[in-house]
Scaffold this active site. Structure first.
Site, short mmCIF file in Angstrom:
data_model
loop_
_atom_site.label_atom_id
_atom_site.label_comp_id
_atom_site.label_asym_id
_atom_site.label_seq_id
_atom_site.Cartn_x
_atom_site.Cartn_y
_atom_site.Cartn_z
N HIS A 161 0.84 -1.21 0.00
CA HIS A 161 0.00 0.00 0.00
C HIS A 161 0.87 1.25 0.00
CE1 HIS A 161 -3.17 -2.77 1.37
NE2 HIS A 161 -4.02 -1.87 0.88
N LYS A 165 -0.42 4.77 4.68
CA LYS A 165 -1.22 3.78 5.43
C LYS A 165 -0.62 3.55 6.81
CE LYS A 165 -3.65 -0.62 4.99
NZ LYS A 165 -4.89 -0.01 5.49
N1 NDP Z 1 -12.55 -1.34 3.46
C1 NDP Z 1 -12.08 -0.77 2.34
O1 NDP Z 1 -12.48 -1.11 1.20
C2 NDP Z 1 -11.08 0.35 2.47
C3 NDP Z 1 -10.67 0.73 3.71
N2 NDP Z 1 -9.85 1.81 3.86
C4 NDP Z 1 -9.58 2.19 5.24
O2 NDP Z 1 -10.28 3.42 5.47
C5 NDP Z 1 -9.58 4.17 6.47
C6 NDP Z 1 -9.34 5.57 5.96
O3 NDP Z 1 -8.45 5.53 4.86
P1 NDP Z 1 -8.04 6.87 4.08
O4 NDP Z 1 -9.24 7.52 3.51
O5 NDP Z 1 -6.92 6.49 3.19
O6 NDP Z 1 -7.47 7.75 5.30
P2 NDP Z 1 -7.44 9.34 5.45
O7 NDP Z 1 -6.54 9.62 6.62
O8 NDP Z 1 -7.15 9.99 4.14
O9 NDP Z 1 -8.97 9.71 5.83
C7 NDP Z 1 -9.54 9.55 7.10
C8 NDP Z 1 -10.32 10.80 7.39
O10 NDP Z 1 -11.07 10.62 8.59
C9 NDP Z 1 -10.91 11.78 9.37
N3 NDP Z 1 -11.22 11.53 10.76
C10 NDP Z 1 -10.45 10.97 11.72
N4 NDP Z 1 -11.12 10.91 12.88
C11 NDP Z 1 -12.33 11.46 12.66
C12 NDP Z 1 -13.47 11.71 13.48
N5 NDP Z 1 -13.49 11.38 14.78
N6 NDP Z 1 -14.54 12.33 12.94
C13 NDP Z 1 -14.55 12.66 11.63
N7 NDP Z 1 -13.50 12.45 10.79
C14 NDP Z 1 -12.41 11.85 11.31
C15 NDP Z 1 -9.46 12.19 9.13
O11 NDP Z 1 -9.22 13.51 9.55
P3 NDP Z 1 -7.71 13.94 9.94
O12 NDP Z 1 -6.86 13.70 8.74
O13 NDP Z 1 -7.86 15.38 10.29
O14 NDP Z 1 -7.30 13.07 11.10
C16 NDP Z 1 -9.40 12.00 7.61
O15 NDP Z 1 -9.90 13.13 6.94
C17 NDP Z 1 -8.32 3.36 6.80
O16 NDP Z 1 -8.57 2.55 7.93
C18 NDP Z 1 -8.15 2.48 5.56
O17 NDP Z 1 -7.42 1.31 5.79
C19 NDP Z 1 -9.38 2.50 2.80
C20 NDP Z 1 -9.73 2.14 1.53
C21 NDP Z 1 -10.61 1.03 1.26
O1 LIG Z 2 -5.60 2.11 3.58
C1 LIG Z 2 -5.90 1.83 2.39
O2 LIG Z 2 -5.62 2.60 1.46
C2 LIG Z 2 -6.62 0.59 2.12
N1 LIG Z 2 -7.06 -0.08 3.13
C3 LIG Z 2 -7.79 -1.29 3.08
C4 LIG Z 2 -7.00 -2.40 3.73
O3 LIG Z 2 -6.44 -2.17 4.83
O4 LIG Z 2 -6.95 -3.50 3.20
C5 LIG Z 2 -8.33 -1.62 1.71
C6 LIG Z 2 -7.48 -1.19 0.56
O5 LIG Z 2 -6.52 -2.15 0.30
C7 LIG Z 2 -6.90 0.20 0.72
#
Ligand code: NDP
Ligand SMILES: O=C(O)C1=N[C@H](C(=O)O)C[C@H](O)C1
Length: 273
Positions: A161, A165
């Site tokens: 990734h 991450k």
């Molecule tokens: N299941 C799936 O298919 C996928 C899962 N993911 C997962 O999703 C999660 C997020 O990934 P990603 O988008 O890359 O991360 P980012 O850090 O880009 O986004 C997370 C966002 O959530 C915000 N946030 C944190 N705490 C709070 C809160 N209490 N209230 C509101 N907003 C909050 C952060 O703000 P700030 O930056 O200010 O802390 C940030 O803007 C990870 O756990 C990732 O592994 C990602 C892609 C696919």
């Molecule tokens: O953090 C990410 O970006 C992603 N998180 C998920 C994971 O932990 O598997 C899904 C995806 O691979 C992207």
């Protein structure tokens, strides 16, 4: 509730990588509408329009730091944030009796227990990967692990990734590990080897190994390797665009609407269970 029978969705973590991708995806999917966007209290994005931030122009949804009034008027929540936030949002979704789609990874056993408790009142879909491809891959991994004996084939899971991450192994790697363990008729816990360093000794028969790579802008690569003597099978998925996760999450929300409260997986949503 939103107009015209559309499902009114709140995106929490709306300014994040997935949050912005979700706002763009919802915009293109019939039957769903963004009615709220939430970020942390000290976010520099509070008050900005969620659509404008995501690059689709103004949608008249300002980013707020107060989830309760936004949840109260919503049908569902899309949540890709942090484990602690997702536990908190699950409680609010339960209070509001709405659907909660959780993509957040890195949850502890205690976090998962709290989310399961909230699912007594909310329709929660939680998955380490919301894409069709990975969930189909999990089915194939389970079949392969069942067909190939542990004495003859070792299972290793490799993921890469982007450099931002924060959790490892990825939620997807763990999901694939669970599928492999299910195929072998064992629990993943206790049979997983999450890192190796130094004099490790020989590989334990039947264990499931994980290896983690981080760097650059990689959206998400996963390979499950079944290594035998003289041959090797590799089952892989390469995510090229976060839109695959966002479309899956919206599909999960639409599916969960009107279901009984409970904890569901993407396999349930996609009919792959
Ligand atoms: N299941 C799936 O298919 C996928 C899962 N993911 C997962 O999703 C999660 C997020 O990934 P990603 O988008 O890359 O991360 P980012 O850090 O880009 O986004 C997370 C966002 O959530 C915000 N946030 C944190 N705490 C709070 C809160 N209490 N209230 C509101 N907003 C909050 C952060 O703000 P700030 O930056 O200010 O802390 C940030 O803007 C990870 O756990 C990732 O592994 C990602 C892609 C696919
Ligand atoms: O953090 C990410 O970006 C992603 N998180 C998920 C994971 O932990 O598997 C899904 C995806 O691979 C992207």
């Amino acid at each position: 509730m939103s107009e015209a029978g559309d499902m009114g969705l709140v995106v929490v973590g709306a300014a994040g990588r997935m949050g912005q991708t979700l706002i763009r995806a919802i915009h293109t999917i019939p039957g769903a509408r963004v009615i709220g966007a939430v970020e942390r209290a000290d976010s520099p994005h509070l008050g900005k329009d969620a659509g404008e931030l995501a690059g689709i122009g103004i949608i008249n949804v300002p980013i707020s730091d107060d989830p309760l009034p936004v949840f109260a008027k919503a049908d569902g929540v899309l949540d890709f944030t942090t484990p602690a936030s997702s536990v908190e949002f699950a409680g609010y979704a339960a209070q509001a009796r709405i659907a909660h789609v959780i993509g957040t990874t890195g949850c502890s056993a205690d976090d998962n227990a709290r989310i399961a408790a909230a699912a007594r009142h909310a329709m929660i879909v939680k998955s380490g990967n919301m894409s069709l491809g990975v969930n189909l891959l999990a089915v194939l991994v389970e079949q392969a692990a069942r067909a190939l004996d542990a004495d003859d084939f070792d299972i290793e899971i490799l993921e890469m990734h982007h450099k931002h991450k924060v959790d490892a192994p990825s939620g997807t790697a763990l999901l694939l590990g669970e599928a492999a363990a299910a195929g072998r008729g064992i629990a993943l816990a206790g049979n997983d080897v999450r890192s190796r360093d130094g004099h490790t000794g020989v590989r334990k028969t039947g264990s499931i190994g994980f290896a983690t790579l981080r760097g650059g802008s990689v959206v998400g690569d996963h390979s499950v390797i079944l290594a035998g003597t003289g041959e090797r099978i590799t089952l892989s998925h390469h995510a090229e665009d976060r839109a695959i996760f966002a479309r899956g999450a919206v599909k999960a929300a639409l599916w969960a609407r009107g279901k009984k409260p409970g904890l569901y997986s993407m396999r349930d949503v996609l009919g792959l269970s």
